[in-house]
Design a protein around this motif. Sequence first.
Motif, PDB file in Angstrom:
ATOM      1  N   GLU A  41      22.143  20.732  26.689  1.00  0.00           N
ATOM      2  CA  GLU A  41      21.951  21.158  28.083  1.00  0.00           C
ATOM      3  C   GLU A  41      23.240  21.060  28.891  1.00  0.00           C
ATOM      4  O   GLU A  41      23.559  21.955  29.666  1.00  0.00           O
ATOM      5  N   THR A  42      23.985  19.966  28.703  1.00  0.00           N
ATOM      6  CA  THR A  42      25.151  19.756  29.558  1.00  0.00           C
ATOM      7  C   THR A  42      26.403  20.498  29.069  1.00  0.00           C
ATOM      8  O   THR A  42      27.230  20.887  29.878  1.00  0.00           O
ATOM      9  N   GLU A  43      26.533  20.686  27.749  1.00  0.00           N
ATOM     10  CA  GLU A  43      27.785  21.298  27.271  1.00  0.00           C
ATOM     11  C   GLU A  43      27.639  22.628  26.544  1.00  0.00           C
ATOM     12  O   GLU A  43      28.535  23.467  26.603  1.00  0.00           O
ATOM     13  N   LEU A  44      26.533  22.799  25.818  1.00  0.00           N
ATOM     14  CA  LEU A  44      26.468  23.984  24.950  1.00  0.00           C
ATOM     15  C   LEU A  44      25.723  25.170  25.570  1.00  0.00           C
ATOM     16  O   LEU A  44      26.080  26.320  25.310  1.00  0.00           O
ATOM     17  N   ALA A  45      24.697  24.880  26.375  1.00  0.00           N
ATOM     18  CA  ALA A  45      23.872  25.977  26.908  1.00  0.00           C
ATOM     19  C   ALA A  45      24.720  27.018  27.650  1.00  0.00           C
ATOM     20  O   ALA A  45      24.506  28.222  27.513  1.00  0.00           O
ATOM     21  N   ASN A  91      33.829  23.578  18.127  1.00  0.00           N
ATOM     22  CA  ASN A  91      34.767  22.536  18.569  1.00  0.00           C
ATOM     23  C   ASN A  91      34.077  21.469  19.416  1.00  0.00           C
ATOM     24  O   ASN A  91      34.368  20.282  19.280  1.00  0.00           O
ATOM     25  N   CYS A  92      33.146  21.902  20.271  1.00  0.00           N
ATOM     26  CA  CYS A  92      32.392  20.929  21.086  1.00  0.00           C
ATOM     27  C   CYS A  92      31.585  19.997  20.173  1.00  0.00           C
ATOM     28  O   CYS A  92      31.489  18.791  20.436  1.00  0.00           O
ATOM     29  N   ILE A  93      31.000  20.555  19.119  1.00  0.00           N
ATOM     30  CA  ILE A  93      30.186  19.741  18.206  1.00  0.00           C
ATOM     31  C   ILE A  93      31.070  18.696  17.516  1.00  0.00           C
ATOM     32  O   ILE A  93      30.729  17.519  17.423  1.00  0.00           O
TER      33      ILE A  93
END
Length: 378
Positions: A354-358, A314-316
């Motif tokens: 780095e900011t959303e998925l890690a 969903n983030c992607i």
Amino acid sequence: MKSILNIGQSKLIFVQNFILSTSYRSIDSLYKKEQGKVAYAAPSNIALIKYWGKRPVQLPENASLSFTLSECRTETSITYRKRKDSGSSFLVTFLFEGAPKPSFEPKIHTFFDRIAPYCLFLNDFEFIIDSSNTFPHSSGIASSASGMSALAMCLVEIEHELGSVLTAEERIEKASFLARLGSGSACRSIEGPITVWGKHDNIEGSSNEFAVPFKLKVHSIFENYQDTVLLIDKGEKQVSSTVGHNLMHGHPYAKARFEQANSNLEKLSKVIQNGNITQFIEIVESEALTLHAMMMTSLPYFVLMKPNTLEVINCIWNYRKQTGVPVCFTLDAGANVHLLYPEAHKKEVLTFVETELAEKCQNKQYICDCLGIGAKKM
Ligand code: PMV
């Protein structure tokens, strides 16, 4: 005097599906060497058109297409020495990162049993196999593709040192053939950057028995294409891919799925040539979700995705919608997400990671990889 590895005669048999008849083996066979050591590194690969469903022995129900990776590799060396007496059982010692790992030896014996008709020297030598992976332990990244292809390359190289006169091209084909017998998708790791496994009308020279490189034009957008592997769950898979493949027998949607995969491969082949990234994204994401839909509609049904797999997807989608950056995902038979994007967008995508998925990855771990050229001699 006849030599089993004098391929002048066996070449004919080799061409016939690599089957060397045992009668060809002669007691006065000569090996060019009594001992030696070979070493190969082979990468993992990620399928864009998925192989899911097979027939004996390790033959795919549909053609598949993959990107060969570069950084996720297995490095394998084999030390071989002529045995005093050839025995009926294989003599193999398996080391993982230099330390004995006897638990892995039954797997090697099973593989050797399967490939023995094609590698007649296996009973005449003893082997020490030493293997290590460049990716972290139990990262959820399957090492079977890189592991089996590195092993197959080493065995073909040994056969070459012993006197086989297969051409370089035939050796590559044979390595892919042997790797397939170890783990189906492994046959696609021998070469790169894009390979096809499975007979397909639109891919010249394609075969169910080994993979071939994608020889049509590759649009510049795919040059050095990036794959950031998001390690969502590093646990052992609940259902192995062997079990999953078998559940495609009698699966209500199997026939339609195999047809769809072949048709998607034809579409993707055009997209790889013309660089239409919108279509690329649609085909690749649809293939990934269809693979998991097949799992969810098998009997017994199972789910390999984890809550964070869906969160990441969903983030992607949101990120792509907001920024227009052509990043998409694919999945293999597990919870990890492969983030695919053109090299030109590396900087902003890595900031996004780095900011959303890690934070959605186990221990915030991910691996940056990209297209590679396949197995390499070490
Ligand atoms: O090669 P296997 O038997 O591990 O099966 C691999 C299956 C998928 O990774 C899900 C798809 C593929 O084509 O690699």
